[in-house]
Design an enzyme around this catalytic site. Structure first.
Site, PDB file in Angstrom:
ATOM      1  N   SER A 110      61.656  52.943  59.642  1.00 39.21           N
ATOM      2  CA  SER A 110      62.327  53.406  58.570  1.00 39.21           C
ATOM      3  C   SER A 110      62.155  52.476  57.427  1.00 39.21           C
ATOM      4  O   SER A 110      61.760  53.130  56.121  1.00 39.21           O
ATOM      5  CB  SER A 110      64.078  53.672  58.790  1.00 39.21           C
TER       6      SER A 110
ATOM      7  N   TYR B 115      54.151  53.035  71.518  1.00 41.52           N
ATOM      8  CA  TYR B 115      55.087  51.956  72.013  1.00 41.52           C
ATOM      9  C   TYR B 115      54.313  50.671  72.968  1.00 41.52           C
ATOM     10  O   TYR B 115      54.467  49.549  72.682  1.00 41.52           O
ATOM     11  CB  TYR B 115      56.307  52.262  72.668  1.00 41.52           C
TER      12      TYR B 115
ATOM     13  N   GLU C  84      66.141  48.372  69.020  1.00 43.36           N
ATOM     14  CA  GLU C  84      65.497  47.194  69.526  1.00 43.36           C
ATOM     15  C   GLU C  84      64.950  46.299  67.985  1.00 43.36           C
ATOM     16  O   GLU C  84      64.161  47.193  67.370  1.00 43.36           O
ATOM     17  CB  GLU C  84      64.543  47.448  70.306  1.00 43.36           C
TER      18      GLU C  84
END
Length: 564
Positions: A500, A195, A77
């Site tokens: 990342s 989240y 996403e």
């Protein structure tokens, strides 16, 4: 990034003599290489990316041929406030037109073709469900409020099912949430908290996926390929077939200095001697480690081997320093971290795609994830923008689907999805789409169905506490850092491309001592407007104009009322 920080940092001393060894070829290492070149002014030929496989890109993959079928294990996403992601692709040229960036074409696509689902949930073999609300009770909403207010250290290693009562798992919210992000009830509630806070500004459009962004092709072709192309043009060394086996350190004077990297190449042990002025960045875990694939007539066989690739190397490192984390927390229970996806390739299809358009009203690429609420396998499917692969002919179409429950019989196929061939899992999907009566004709036009079973795909969601994930740059580290989903980045959430890329930026800026700040995580949870909209949505009053409702009424009997 704040504009004041958009600077060109001073070139570090002796940069032309320094080397960078990036262990693992995923998006984190590729990003770190890009920031080393742009911000640390390191010559590309001084950067070495070692990867065990023959292809770079890590979990952001996509490959195949029209004749044998395409495969992509999944897509991550992406949303507007992935600040580090957007910064990276703002200076990577498009493959189609070198005068524009990947970000330029990505943004334009999403302006012209925004995602907005008109069919988010189905049941009873292809019947649309009402998905207009999150379906939360007041008690459920209060639980979410409480989760938002509690500190991570208080929650500790608590699981989702330990925090919420059973009614929560019957709500639309849970079906949306679990299918979008791949959460299971036994996963960490701290990750749910992260989240929720990271994406709180999207909560109002969560039911129809508003704010989720998509790429022109699969994420390898659209993102990884242009990034690799640019890095190669800068002279970066890509070294496939290199299996890293260990990293040696000098721990004198409370410092941690990487001194050597050991790896296997063509069956031979190789050693890289590392200087103190060099840097070593190690991706210490991979969501897609030990993936195995099947095809139309063969199941994918789960890999339970003791050789866990980069996890095994991390286990060696963890014995050398308590600051290097605890890998066993994440990679020791495959049955709680596995799931399976499958990619379907159709040729000259005149049934499936027209049927799905009639069902949803969404053009390919503009509808997002459709979740089957009464699927025992907990399946979802995506109709991506076509073509989904750069080399995909016009008469070939690609679908993607995945399941979260791998060990129970299906509703049509009396097997677990783990035991099924590609054909059988496609038949189960056709049953839930309302197309089972046409399966024979559809299968005649099916080139292949390629399942991918991934033992560690949700391992980053396992319950954990402070210290289980090492810092990106551990305390006392002189020239070494961790990259990827298993390094600790405060306030950000794993299983995202942003995580990342952010880790790569952090590692480069810290170890190269650059006078430049990393883009801050978008602080939506501190914006009263976002909090208000989120509360209205969770309480089911999202259709009421805020100007017509006293603030006290909206927050009555909630934890936010106490906070305010």
């Amino acid at each position: 990034m704040y504009n004041y920080q958009k600077i060109n940092p001073k070139t570090p001393d002796n940069i032309k003599e320094r080397q960078a060894y990036l262990l693992g070829g995923g998006i984190a290492s590729l990003s770190a290489a890009a920031f080393l070149i742009r911000d640390a002014h390191m010559p590309g030929e001084n950067i070495h990316i070692l990867e065990q496989l023959d292809v770079f890109g890590g979990s952001m993959d996509g490959a195949g041929l029209a004749e044998t079928g395409y495969t992509a294990r999944g897509g991550r996403e992406i949303e507007e406030h992935f600040e580090c992601f957007m910064e990276l692709f703002s200076f990577i040229p498009s493959l189609k037109d070198k005068t524009v960036s990947v970000l330029d074409e990505f943004r334009q696509l999403n302006i012209e073709e925004p995602i907005e689902s008109h069919c988010r949930l189905v049941h009873r073999q292809g019947e649309k469900l009402d998905f207009s609300s999150l379906g939360l009770s007041t008690a459920n909403a209060l639980s979410l409020s409480k989760l938002h207010l509690l500190k991570e250290e208080v929650l500790g290693a608590m699981t989702i099912e330990e925090f919420f009562d059973s009614s929560f798992f019957e709500t639309n919210f849970w079906y949306f949430w679990a299918s979008m992000f791949a959460f299971e009830p036994w996963h960490s509630v701290v990750e749910v908290k992260r989240y929720m806070e990271r994406f709180m500004h999207l909560l109002g459009g969560m039911n129809c996926l508003k704010g989720i962004l998509h790429t022109e092709y699969n994420q390898y072709d659209s993102l990884i390929l242009p990034l690799i192309t640019w890095l190669k043009e800068q002279g970066v060394n890509f070294e496939p077939g290199c299996e890293v086996t260990d990293i040696e350190f000098d721990f004198k004077e409370n410092k941690k200095t990487a001194t050597a990297v050991q790896y296997l190449k063509d069956g031979q042990t190789q050693v890289i001697n590392v200087k103190e002025t060099d840097i070593v960045l190690f991706t210490n875990g991979s969501m897609t480690e030990n993936t195995t694939k099947g095809d139309l007539e063969h199941p994918a066989i789960l890999d339970r081997s003791e050789n866990k690739g980069c996890f095994s190397v991390w286990q060696k490192l963890a014995k050398k320093s308590s600051d290097f984390g605890r890998p066993e927390v994440f990679c020791s229970d495959i049955d709680k971290t596995k799931w399976l996806s499958f990619t379907i390739t159709l040729k000259d299809d005149e049934i499936v795609f027209p049927h799905l358009y009639d069902l949803s009203g969404d053009l390919p690429g503009m509808g997002g994830l459709v979740t089957i609420k009464d699927s025992k396998w907990f399946m979802s499917w995506v109709v991506p923008k076509q073509p989904h692969f750069i080399n995909q002919p016009d008469n070939v179409k690609v679908l993607w689907a995945y399941a979260l429950n791998l060990d129970v019989p299906g509703d049509y196929v009396d097997k677990s999805i783990s035991e099924c061939t590609g054909r059988e899992m496609f038949e189960e999907l056709l049953y839930h789409m309302g197309l089972i009566d046409k399966k024979d004709e559809i299968l005649e036009h099916t080139v292949n169905v390629i399942p991918s079973i991934m033992p560690y795909i949700t391992s980053q969601f396992m319950p954990r506490i402070k210290g289980d994930r090492p810092e990106v740059v551990p305390e006392g580290s002189v020239n070494f850092g961790f990259l990827g989903q298993f390094a600790e980045i405060p306030n950000d959430c794993v299983f995202t491309v942003e995580y990342s890329v952010r880790g790569g930026m952090m590692a480069v800026y810290q170890l190269m001592n650059l006078d430049k700040e990393v883009d801050p995580v978008f602080p939506s949870q501190y914006d009263i407007r976002v909090l208000t909209d989120a509360a209205k949505t969770c309480l089911g009053v999202d259709k009421i104009s805020l100007k017509d409702v006293p603030l006290g009424t909206i927050f009555k009997n909630t934890e936010l009322d106490k906070l305010l």
